[in-house]
Structures are given as structure tokens and as C-alpha cells.
Design an enzyme around this catalytic site. Structure first.
Site, mmCIF file in Angstrom:
data_model
loop_
_atom_site.group_PDB
_atom_site.id
_atom_site.type_symbol
_atom_site.label_atom_id
_atom_site.label_comp_id
_atom_site.label_asym_id
_atom_site.label_seq_id
_atom_site.Cartn_x
_atom_site.Cartn_y
_atom_site.Cartn_z
ATOM 1 N N ILE A 190 0.994 -1.299 0.010
ATOM 2 C CA ILE A 190 0.096 0.145 -0.036
ATOM 3 C C ILE A 190 0.784 1.201 -0.003
ATOM 4 O O ILE A 190 1.958 1.222 0.434
ATOM 5 C CB ILE A 190 -0.958 0.049 1.248
ATOM 6 C CG1 ILE A 190 -1.945 1.118 0.996
ATOM 7 C CG2 ILE A 190 -0.143 0.051 2.525
ATOM 8 C CD1 ILE A 190 -3.106 1.166 2.036
ATOM 9 N N HIS A 191 0.348 2.286 -0.664
ATOM 10 C CA HIS A 191 0.883 3.625 -0.426
ATOM 11 C C HIS A 191 -0.327 4.550 -0.169
ATOM 12 O O HIS A 191 -1.111 4.924 -0.743
ATOM 13 C CB HIS A 191 1.442 3.969 -1.776
ATOM 14 C CG HIS A 191 2.194 5.420 -1.830
ATOM 15 N ND1 HIS A 191 2.165 6.221 -3.004
ATOM 16 C CD2 HIS A 191 2.327 6.141 -0.935
ATOM 17 C CE1 HIS A 191 2.819 7.362 -2.806
ATOM 18 N NE2 HIS A 191 2.890 7.354 -1.503
ATOM 19 N N VAL A 192 0.074 4.978 1.265
ATOM 20 C CA VAL A 192 -1.162 5.705 1.928
ATOM 21 C C VAL A 192 -1.043 7.051 1.203
ATOM 22 O O VAL A 192 -0.103 7.793 0.835
ATOM 23 C CB VAL A 192 -0.875 5.811 3.328
ATOM 24 C CG1 VAL A 192 -1.331 6.858 4.069
ATOM 25 C CG2 VAL A 192 -1.104 4.418 4.063
#
Length: 362
Positions: A149-151
Site C-alpha cells: 500500500i501507498h497511503v
């Protein structure tokens, strides 16, 4: 060879098929925000590949194009002399800005074990829904379920907190999708692991592998700013022999400012499992020998696609160990243009090979 990008069927996703030597007892697992991979931003793929090949299984964030991902894997194969697997999501995001997530893995050490899927975000909690898959160590047989994931960075820390707090939902969902398989959530979280917003995930038994240090590169030489990248893992589920941050500007011998321009503004994080160790190999740019090289037959004073041995073939631009084997397996060749049959060799690379002056004429 190149990998034709392979596809798996999974809900809401399109999957593309993408170390120095580690101890055979385990594998090194990493996560790396590669900063707009595939854009025309002056990225040095040879340097990036040198960093990436230190890991056996690597999650990538900010992959922007299929072509950029394929180019990186080709460079990794040329640099390591090994075959790499690759898998990516479709482009994910709200509005016009979208990113792909990807996993790359060293095929002799790791195998894809199924379950690739983009998180089904029924409550629309994420700007870029995580991409998940299950892998297996070929050395130990241990399986790992990973969410990549890339927040969302947003305008302030407050914009990031809803996604951080929703990590608990992903953690629970992973237990249903991958029952009995140890879990990891990896990526660029844009938040330090000490923040109270991680409370719900911690309550479920997840702990950050990296608790001190920083991973974002400051333009000032030698300075790192924030611990945003991390690997959240199931407590007690993994035998971790080493963990850390790979500070690649020192590895490559370049300044932080240069590193941000040609590689990334984030340093990768990693954990070594099952007794493995990360051994750093200093970077040396590949030098293509422009001198005339003799083939096997004394009558030749050049590299012949049909007669030269394996070592001679690797002197050609873009030809590492794997592609040299592919050339030998594909004989006979009628012309250098036919090298485009090899995965990863396109028109530009054929032109480089011909332009090197190393090939036999006719």
C-alpha cells in the site's frame, strides 16, 4: 530474456507478470517506493536495479507504467544473471492520478503461491486500495501473505489517519483470504509507526519491523527525514534474522540530491527471514567492451550469434547471463534483428547491440 507481462484473473485488478547472495536458509523481503517508475523523469534504471536486486521478494509503490516496470525487471535480470518474477495491479487511484502496485521476486528463492487481489474497499476508505498476494520461500517452504500500500499523503497528517486506522480492517480481511498464513502489510505509510493512529492494528497483534531511523531522503547530503516506509508483521510469526533500511546513496556512491533525481526519494526497508542476511554489493556500472572479441572459431574475430560461447555473448550490450542462454537456445539466428524474439529485447536494444560493433557482419 524479457517477461511478457502475464495476467491473473482477480477482482478489480490486472496482474502483470515481474542480493547479493543471501544465505540459503531464508529470504530477504523488502518494500520500496520507487518514485514514479516509468515517467520521463531521468531515472537511472541500472542504479535502481542494483538496489532492487538485493532483495528476494520486493514490494514496489509508485509504479506508473507497465513499460517502466518491465524495463526495471530486465535491468535486474541483466545485473543479477537470474530470472525474476513480476506481478502488478492495475492503475489505482481517485481522479486522474493513479499508481500501480507491484511485487518482484527472485525465482530461485521465491514462488508466487496464489491469492493475488486488490482489496475490496466496500466503504471507500482508501484512495489507492492495497494490492495483496501470497508467496512461498523455496528455501524454507514458509508462506507469506503481503498487502502492498501507498497511503495518501494529503495536505496534512489528518488526511492520512483514516487510511492508517483502516489498516485494521485489511488485517482482519487478510486472515479470511489467507487463513493460517502469516501476514505483513508493507509500503509507504506517510506516518511514523509511533503515531497513536496505529492503535487498532497494534491491538490485533501487528508490530512494525522498523521502529527507529528514517527512510525519506533529504536533499541535504547524508540526511534522512521521516520513518514513513515500513513492514508491519504478525508478531511472533516470523524468524527474523535481520531488519533495516538500505541507505542506497552510500551503496551507489552518489549524493542524496543525485539519488533523489535518478533513483528515488525513499530508501527501501527490509526484513531477513529464516537466517538470511543482507550483504551489500557496491555498485559498478556495466562497461560494454568495444574491442573486437574473438568467437569460438579462430576464423572469427567478432561475436557470432550462432557460434560464440556463453561468455562472449554476455559482452554484448543488454545481454546478461539469462539472455545469453536464450540466444544459445534460439539458434540459428538469421540476423541481429531476430533478437527481438527474446523477451526484453526491443528495437532500441537491438540498435544498441548492432551499434556496439561487436557482432560479426553478415
Amino acid at each position: 530474456m524479457t517477461h511478457p507481462l502475464r495476467y491473473y484473473v482477480a477482482p478489480l485488478m490486472l496482474v502483470l507478470l515481474l542480493l547479493p547472495t543471501q544465505a540459503l536458509a531464508g529470504i530477504v523481503v523488502g518494500s520500496f517506493n520507487v518514485l514514479h517508475l516509468g515517467w520521463s523523469n531521468g531515472k537511472n534504471y541500472e542504479k535502481l536495479a542494483h538496489v532492487a536486486k538485493h532483495f528476494d521478494l520486493l514490494a514496489l509503490q509508485e509504479v506508473m507504467t507497465e513499460e517502466g516496470l518491465e524495463r526495471l525487471v530486465n535491468e535486474m535480470e541483466a545485473a543479477s544473471g537470474e530470472r525474476w518474477g513480476v506481478m502488478a495491479s492495475h492503475a489505482i487511484g481517485r481522479g486522474s492520478y493513479r499508481e500501480m502496485y507491484a511485487f518482484v521476486w527472485r525465482e530461485r528463492a521465491v514462488e508466487y503461491a496464489g491469492g493475488a487481489v486488490v482489496y475490496i474497499d466496500a466503504r471507500d476508505q482508501f484512495a489507492r486500495e492495497p494490492f495483496l498476494a501470497k508467496f512461498r520461500s523455496r528455501h524454507t517452504g514458509q508462506e507469506i501473505a503481503m498487502a502492498n500500500i501507498h497511503v495518501l499523503y494529503g495536505n496534512s497528517v489528518g488526511d492520512r489517519l483514516p487510511e492508517i486506522q483502516a489498516m485494521a480492517d485489511i488485517w482482519d480481511w487478510m486472515a479470511e483470504v489467507y487463513p493460517g498464513v502469516p501476514r505483513k502489510i508493507v509500503g509507504d505509510f506517510n506516518l511514523a509507526p509511533q503515531h497513536r493512529a496505529w492503535g487498532a492494528l497494534r491491538e490485533r497483534g501487528a508490530v512494525p519491523a522498523i521502529q527507529t531511523g528514517a527512510t525519506t531522503l533529504s536533499p541535504r547530503q547524508g540526511r534522512y527525514a521521516n520513518l514513513y516506509d515500513n513492514i508491519w508483521k504478525e508478531a511472533g510469526a516470523f524468524q527474523i534474522s535481520e531488519r533495516g533500511i538500505l541507505r542506497f546513496p552510500d551503496l551507489l556512491g552518489i549524493t542524496h540530491e543525485r539519488a533523489r533525481d535518478v533513483v528515488s526519494d525513499h530508501a527501501p526497508v527490509y526484513v531477513a527471514l529464516g537466517g538470511a542476511r543482507l550483504e551489500l554489493v557496491p555498485f559498478q556500472a556495466r562497461q560494454f567492451d568495444t574491442r573486437v572479441v574473438a568467437a569460438n572459431d579462430p576464423a572469427y574475430d567478432c561475436i557470432d550469434l550462432n557460434r560464440s560461447d556463453y561468455q562472449d555473448l554476455t559482452r554484448l550490450p543488454h545481454i546478461g547471463d539469462a539472455r545469453a542462454r536464450d540466444i544459445q537456445a534460439g539458434r540459428p539466428w538469421q540476423s541481429a534483428q531476430e533478437l527481438r524474439r527474446i523477451n526484453g529485447i526491443g528495437p532500441a536494444r537491438v540498435a544498441d547491440i548492432i551499434g556496439s560493433g561487436l557482432l560479426c557482419q553478415g
